[in-house]
Design a protein around this motif. Structure first.
Motif, PDB file in Angstrom:
ATOM      1  N   SER A  31       0.825  -1.212   0.000  1.00 48.60           N
ATOM      2  CA  SER A  31       0.000   0.000   0.000  1.00 48.60           C
ATOM      3  C   SER A  31       0.857   1.259   0.000  1.00 48.60           C
ATOM      4  O   SER A  31       0.438   2.300  -0.502  1.00 48.60           O
ATOM      5  N   SER A  42      -4.425  -0.931   0.318  1.00 46.98           N
ATOM      6  CA  SER A  42      -4.864  -0.482   1.637  1.00 46.98           C
ATOM      7  C   SER A  42      -6.246  -1.045   1.972  1.00 46.98           C
ATOM      8  O   SER A  42      -6.480  -1.527   3.088  1.00 46.98           O
ATOM      9  N   VAL A 149      -0.598   5.291   3.657  1.00 47.34           N
ATOM     10  CA  VAL A 149      -0.775   5.167   2.213  1.00 47.34           C
ATOM     11  C   VAL A 149      -0.759   6.569   1.600  1.00 47.34           C
ATOM     12  O   VAL A 149      -1.403   7.487   2.111  1.00 47.34           O
TER      13      VAL A 149
END
Length: 152
Positions: A31, A42, A149
């Motif tokens: 991610s 994610s 992320v």
């Protein structure tokens, strides 16, 4: 009695538990490193975290149903708690990564702490709490890492 290295239940629990960490260990860095698909990785990370948190909640249902020597009130509390992790995990799926991570980590840590409390009232195998601590730690660190992320 089997030595720890020859205990098939302990070995199976370790293999399955550590194997269950693979998605956490793969999805968290994916991610962060795959800027094109980071949000997809994610979503997969937090979806998996929610599933696993729900799974560990079910452990307490099993303890309530089968652990010898638990008094009735503790059995009922185990049953009630067993559904709480799923109730924590589900809304995490609706949150952005930072919120999802916070909620899931809270759930994993709370569950581990309740396992420790329950251990005062029933006989877990000696390997159970150390394994749960290691699994909780790696899953939680992965979820926290995944909260970073990149946007866009």
């Amino acid at each position: 009695m089997n030595s720890p290295s020859h205990d098939p239940v302990r070995r199976a629990a370790a293999w399955l538990g550590y194997g269950g960490l693979i998605p956490f260990i793969v999805l968290a860095p994916a991610s962060l490193l795959d800027h094109h698909h980071g949000w997809s990785w994610s979503d997969a990370l937090y979806g998996y975290g929610a599933i696993i948190l729900s799974f560990v909640g079910a452990l307490h249902w099993g303890f309530a149903m089968s652990a010898p020597g638990l008094e009735e009130g503790r059995r009922v509390r185990c049953l009630v708690w067993s559904v709480v992790p799923a109730l924590i995990a589900w809304p995490a799926l609706l949150l952005a990564p930072a919120g999802a991570a916070a909620l899931l980590v809270f759930g994993f840590v709370a569950h581990y702490l309740l396992d420790r409390r329950l251990a005062r009232h029933m006989a877990f195998p000696a390997w159970y709490l150390p394994l749960r601590l290691r699994l909780t730690t790696v899953a939680s660190l992965s979820l926290i890492l995944g909260a970073f992320v990149p946007l866009g």
